[in-house]
Design a protein around this motif. Structure first.
Motif, PDB file in Angstrom:
ATOM      1  N   LYS A 129      11.672  -5.055  -1.743  1.00 59.66           N
ATOM      2  CA  LYS A 129      12.601  -4.116  -2.375  1.00 59.66           C
ATOM      3  C   LYS A 129      11.998  -2.728  -2.573  1.00 59.66           C
ATOM      4  O   LYS A 129      12.723  -1.733  -2.635  1.00 59.66           O
ATOM      5  CB  LYS A 129      13.103  -4.662  -3.704  1.00 59.66           C
ATOM      6  CG  LYS A 129      12.060  -4.856  -4.780  1.00 59.66           C
ATOM      7  CD  LYS A 129      12.666  -5.438  -6.050  1.00 59.66           C
ATOM      8  CE  LYS A 129      11.626  -5.641  -7.136  1.00 59.66           C
ATOM      9  NZ  LYS A 129      11.034  -4.366  -7.622  1.00 59.66           N
ATOM     10  N   ASP A 130      10.678  -2.623  -2.637  1.00 64.28           N
ATOM     11  CA  ASP A 130      10.039  -1.320  -2.833  1.00 64.28           C
ATOM     12  C   ASP A 130       9.687  -0.614  -1.525  1.00 64.28           C
ATOM     13  O   ASP A 130       9.207   0.518  -1.541  1.00 64.28           O
ATOM     14  CB  ASP A 130       8.760  -1.475  -3.674  1.00 64.28           C
ATOM     15  CG  ASP A 130       9.067  -1.870  -5.108  1.00 64.28           C
ATOM     16  OD1 ASP A 130      10.134  -1.455  -5.607  1.00 64.28           O
ATOM     17  OD2 ASP A 130       8.268  -2.583  -5.720  1.00 64.28           O
ATOM     18  N   THR A 131       9.918  -1.281  -0.400  1.00 64.82           N
ATOM     19  CA  THR A 131       9.684  -0.656   0.899  1.00 64.82           C
ATOM     20  C   THR A 131      10.896   0.173   1.285  1.00 64.82           C
ATOM     21  O   THR A 131      12.034  -0.224   1.050  1.00 64.82           O
ATOM     22  CB  THR A 131       9.416  -1.726   1.974  1.00 64.82           C
ATOM     23  OG1 THR A 131       8.226  -2.444   1.639  1.00 64.82           O
ATOM     24  CG2 THR A 131       9.229  -1.095   3.349  1.00 64.82           C
ATOM     25  N   ASN A 148       0.864  -1.180   0.000  1.00 63.98           N
ATOM     26  CA  ASN A 148       0.000   0.000   0.000  1.00 63.98           C
ATOM     27  C   ASN A 148       0.904   1.234   0.000  1.00 63.98           C
ATOM     28  O   ASN A 148       1.580   1.518   0.989  1.00 63.98           O
ATOM     29  CB  ASN A 148      -0.898  -0.010   1.245  1.00 63.98           C
ATOM     30  CG  ASN A 148      -1.772   1.230   1.359  1.00 63.98           C
ATOM     31  OD1 ASN A 148      -1.634   2.182   0.585  1.00 63.98           O
ATOM     32  ND2 ASN A 148      -2.671   1.244   2.320  1.00 63.98           N
ATOM     33  N   ASN A 149       0.925   1.984  -1.086  1.00 66.15           N
ATOM     34  CA  ASN A 149       1.827   3.123  -1.237  1.00 66.15           C
ATOM     35  C   ASN A 149       1.547   4.250  -0.256  1.00 66.15           C
ATOM     36  O   ASN A 149       2.354   5.176  -0.135  1.00 66.15           O
ATOM     37  CB  ASN A 149       1.762   3.677  -2.668  1.00 66.15           C
ATOM     38  CG  ASN A 149       2.824   3.058  -3.561  1.00 66.15           C
ATOM     39  OD1 ASN A 149       3.589   2.206  -3.118  1.00 66.15           O
ATOM     40  ND2 ASN A 149       2.861   3.458  -4.805  1.00 66.15           N
ATOM     41  N   ARG A 150       0.436   4.212   0.472  1.00 62.85           N
ATOM     42  CA  ARG A 150       0.085   5.264   1.428  1.00 62.85           C
ATOM     43  C   ARG A 150       0.266   4.807   2.872  1.00 62.85           C
ATOM     44  O   ARG A 150      -0.079   5.517   3.810  1.00 62.85           O
ATOM     45  CB  ARG A 150      -1.376   5.721   1.235  1.00 62.85           C
ATOM     46  CG  ARG A 150      -1.762   6.026  -0.184  1.00 62.85           C
ATOM     47  CD  ARG A 150      -0.887   7.078  -0.835  1.00 62.85           C
ATOM     48  NE  ARG A 150      -1.072   8.414  -0.290  1.00 62.85           N
ATOM     49  CZ  ARG A 150      -0.357   9.475  -0.648  1.00 62.85           C
ATOM     50  NH1 ARG A 150       0.629   9.343  -1.531  1.00 62.85           N
ATOM     51  NH2 ARG A 150      -0.585  10.655  -0.108  1.00 62.85           N
ATOM     52  N   LYS A 151       0.824   3.606   3.055  1.00 59.45           N
ATOM     53  CA  LYS A 151       0.951   3.061   4.416  1.00 59.45           C
ATOM     54  C   LYS A 151       2.343   3.278   4.987  1.00 59.45           C
ATOM     55  O   LYS A 151       3.358   3.046   4.328  1.00 59.45           O
ATOM     56  CB  LYS A 151       0.633   1.562   4.445  1.00 59.45           C
ATOM     57  CG  LYS A 151       0.664   0.957   5.863  1.00 59.45           C
ATOM     58  CD  LYS A 151       0.533  -0.550   5.849  1.00 59.45           C
ATOM     59  CE  LYS A 151      -0.866  -0.985   5.499  1.00 59.45           C
ATOM     60  NZ  LYS A 151      -1.034  -2.459   5.669  1.00 59.45           N
ATOM     61  N   ILE A 152       2.357   3.700   6.267  1.00 57.33           N
ATOM     62  CA  ILE A 152       3.600   3.894   7.014  1.00 57.33           C
ATOM     63  C   ILE A 152       3.492   3.115   8.319  1.00 57.33           C
ATOM     64  O   ILE A 152       2.506   3.245   9.040  1.00 57.33           O
ATOM     65  CB  ILE A 152       3.826   5.384   7.350  1.00 57.33           C
ATOM     66  CG1 ILE A 152       3.841   6.230   6.068  1.00 57.33           C
ATOM     67  CG2 ILE A 152       5.116   5.577   8.132  1.00 57.33           C
ATOM     68  CD1 ILE A 152       3.823   7.722   6.326  1.00 57.33           C
ATOM     69  N   VAL A 153       4.500   2.295   8.612  1.00 54.71           N
ATOM     70  CA  VAL A 153       4.543   1.572   9.889  1.00 54.71           C
ATOM     71  C   VAL A 153       5.639   2.201  10.749  1.00 54.71           C
ATOM     72  O   VAL A 153       6.793   2.309  10.324  1.00 54.71           O
ATOM     73  CB  VAL A 153       4.813   0.073   9.690  1.00 54.71           C
ATOM     74  CG1 VAL A 153       4.963  -0.630  11.043  1.00 54.71           C
ATOM     75  CG2 VAL A 153       3.670  -0.574   8.910  1.00 54.71           C
ATOM     76  N   ALA A 159       3.570  -2.303   3.816  1.00 52.68           N
ATOM     77  CA  ALA A 159       3.825  -0.867   4.002  1.00 52.68           C
ATOM     78  C   ALA A 159       4.861  -0.344   3.013  1.00 52.68           C
ATOM     79  O   ALA A 159       5.815  -1.044   2.669  1.00 52.68           O
ATOM     80  CB  ALA A 159       4.288  -0.601   5.421  1.00 52.68           C
ATOM     81  N   LYS A 160       4.680   0.882   2.592  1.00 54.07           N
ATOM     82  CA  LYS A 160       5.665   1.532   1.720  1.00 54.07           C
ATOM     83  C   LYS A 160       6.823   2.084   2.536  1.00 54.07           C
ATOM     84  O   LYS A 160       7.976   2.063   2.083  1.00 54.07           O
ATOM     85  CB  LYS A 160       4.989   2.691   0.953  1.00 54.07           C
ATOM     86  CG  LYS A 160       5.928   3.438   0.009  1.00 54.07           C
ATOM     87  CD  LYS A 160       6.438   2.544  -1.103  1.00 54.07           C
ATOM     88  CE  LYS A 160       7.361   3.300  -2.044  1.00 54.07           C
ATOM     89  NZ  LYS A 160       7.908   2.407  -3.098  1.00 54.07           N
ATOM     90  N   ILE A 161       6.537   2.584   3.745  1.00 51.20           N
ATOM     91  CA  ILE A 161       7.547   3.237   4.573  1.00 51.20           C
ATOM     92  C   ILE A 161       7.620   2.587   5.949  1.00 51.20           C
ATOM     93  O   ILE A 161       6.590   2.320   6.571  1.00 51.20           O
ATOM     94  CB  ILE A 161       7.235   4.747   4.758  1.00 51.20           C
ATOM     95  CG1 ILE A 161       7.067   5.461   3.411  1.00 51.20           C
ATOM     96  CG2 ILE A 161       8.303   5.414   5.632  1.00 51.20           C
ATOM     97  CD1 ILE A 161       8.336   5.673   2.635  1.00 51.20           C
ATOM     98  N   TRP A 162       8.837   2.345   6.420  1.00 48.35           N
ATOM     99  CA  TRP A 162       9.074   1.981   7.821  1.00 48.35           C
ATOM    100  C   TRP A 162       9.822   3.133   8.484  1.00 48.35           C
ATOM    101  O   TRP A 162      10.771   3.677   7.914  1.00 48.35           O
ATOM    102  CB  TRP A 162       9.963   0.742   7.947  1.00 48.35           C
ATOM    103  CG  TRP A 162       9.410  -0.550   7.439  1.00 48.35           C
ATOM    104  CD1 TRP A 162       8.162  -0.790   6.939  1.00 48.35           C
ATOM    105  CD2 TRP A 162      10.105  -1.806   7.388  1.00 48.35           C
ATOM    106  NE1 TRP A 162       8.034  -2.103   6.575  1.00 48.35           N
ATOM    107  CE2 TRP A 162       9.214  -2.752   6.838  1.00 48.35           C
ATOM    108  CE3 TRP A 162      11.378  -2.215   7.750  1.00 48.35           C
ATOM    109  CZ2 TRP A 162       9.570  -4.085   6.650  1.00 48.35           C
ATOM    110  CZ3 TRP A 162      11.741  -3.540   7.558  1.00 48.35           C
ATOM    111  CH2 TRP A 162      10.841  -4.468   7.017  1.00 48.35           C
ATOM    112  N   ILE A 163       9.403   3.481   9.696  1.00 45.80           N
ATOM    113  CA  ILE A 163      10.133   4.471  10.494  1.00 45.80           C
ATOM    114  C   ILE A 163      10.408   3.858  11.864  1.00 45.80           C
ATOM    115  O   ILE A 163       9.490   3.344  12.514  1.00 45.80           O
ATOM    116  CB  ILE A 163       9.328   5.778  10.677  1.00 45.80           C
ATOM    117  CG1 ILE A 163       8.994   6.409   9.322  1.00 45.80           C
ATOM    118  CG2 ILE A 163      10.111   6.775  11.539  1.00 45.80           C
ATOM    119  CD1 ILE A 163       8.070   7.617   9.415  1.00 45.80           C
TER     120      ILE A 163
END
Length: 397
Positions: free
Chosen positions: A123-125, A37-42, A104-108
């Motif tokens: 690979k796209d995360t 999901n390109n709008r998801k951030i974990v 998720a697209k982004i991990w912080i």
């Protein structure tokens, strides 16, 4: 403890780790075919311990932008923490959390990810590591490899391989990351998001803390924030009565002491006099720094955050020889712009002899050596970078 028992405990530990590895591997494979999901951030903060530090300020900036994001925050206990609208919480180390990670697209994160839990990412995360220490006094990571467990070293190296961007607030920190963090990827010298409010909203946050604790505006605050020691099960403090008396006399004001225990031992029950407030459960340490007029600490990196406010810092290192023999320090205490004491008597003397003009000169020289990148815009820069990654579907920005 005999050798047989030690071997038995080690065997049990590694069997547990291997079992966890197999368990989480199964669900990584199960959820791998699911689309990102390109709008998801974990987001994760101190292994699920609350809403705070650098991740908090990045997320708050994203929420202000109102971009219809799916922000997932991992928590150890959902009931303990309050989150703003726009964030949904998921229990860390749950099967659901693996699903969130894998889609998720982004991990912080501001800590390492356990190798048996976050086995791999797609690979796209994009994984953004904010770290939690900033400029640090204590030796850490590869510098103290001989004192770290094999499981932690394994996790740290695995984690570093997954990181796409490591945030930094100074040239000094960037160099430290390159040398000591088993990391050779991209470093974003944006500044640290948690320091933005120190620079931009110090007065507002001071008022917030004073209102929270119902303090008279004429009252002055000294924040005492000791760091954590491995195996520590009790809290030892300086003579608070002498400290208060010395501050009152030196600055001709009435002082109150805030005690801020490290998160690892904040649950300890401590008996304190009425002029000492246990601020260990106040959710944001940066806000306490804004309210405090003086910081006393031992080896915590919080001293370098207080430095950005140009406020006095006193180092109270009453176990210096023992602490440095086990871990060591990155800086010589004598070369810091802060006075240090190894006992109560010296601490009081340092307060009595404090000269603000000389302190400010020493502080500016020290800042110049660090080459700081802190200008109060880190959260905005990182938030825009995240949105750009999402919109362009590319890591290389």
């Amino acid at each position: 403890m005999n050798k047989e028992l030690i071997k038995s405990n080690l065997l049990f530990k590694w069997i547990t780790i291997l079992s966890a590895y197999i368990f989480f591997l199964f669900f990584h494979i199960l959820f791998f075919p699911f689309k990102i999901n390109n709008r998801k951030i974990v987001v994760c903060n101190f292994y699920g311990n609350g809403y705070g530090d650098n991740p908090k300020y990045i997320v708050e900036e994203l929420l202000k932008m109102k971009k219809s994001l799916d922000i997932v925050w991992l928590v150890s206990n959902k009931r303990e923490y309050k989150f703003p609208k726009g964030i949904r919480t998921v229990k860390i180390f749950s099967i659901r959390s693996i699903y969130e990670f894998m889609t998720a697209k982004i991990w912080i994160d501001n800590c390492r990810k356990y190798f048996f839990y976050n086995l791999f990412k797609k690979k796209d995360t994009v994984y953004i590591q904010t770290w939690h220490g900033g400029i640090g006094l204590k030796r850490a990571e590869q510098e103290v490899e001989n004192h770290l467990s094999k499981s932690y070293i394994c996790s740290a190296k695995h984690d570093s391989k997954m990181i796409d961007y490591f945030l930094s607030g100074s040239k000094w920190l960037s160099d430290d990351i390159k040398v000591n963090f088993w990391y050779d990827g991209k470093i974003e010298e944006t500044g640290l998001p948690r320091n933005d409010k120190l620079i931009n909203e110090s007065k507002v946050l001071k008022e917030k803390v004073y209102n929270f604790y119902k303090l008279n505006n004429d009252m002055k605050i000294v924040l005492y924030a000791p760091t954590f020691r491995q195996g520590n099960t009790k809290a030892d403090f300086m003579d608070f009565a002498k400290l208060k008396s010395a501050l009152n006399e030196k600055f001709n004001k009435e002082w109150i002491i805030f005690l801020r225990l490290h998160p690892n031992i904040k649950e300890l029950k401590v008996d304190l006099p009425e002029y000492v407030i246990n601020a260990s459960f106040y959710e944001d340490a940066q806000e306490l720094l804004c309210a405090a007029d003086i910081l006393i600490t031992d080896y915590s990196s919080i001293m370098f955050d207080m430095m950005l406010l140009d406020k006095p810092v006193f180092v109270y290192a009453n176990d210096l020889k023992k602490y440095t023999s086990n871990r060591g320090l990155k800086f010589d205490l004598k070369k810091l712009p802060f006075s240090y004491a190894e006992n109560d008597f010296k601490l009081i003397k340092n307060i009595e002899q404090f000269d603000e003009k000389n302190f400010k000169k020493d502080l500016e020289r020290f800042k110049e050596k660090l080459v700081l990148h802190e200008n109060g815009t880190a959260s905005v820069k990182v938030a825009f970078k995240i949105l750009k990654i999402m919109n362009t579907n590319s890591k290389n920005i």
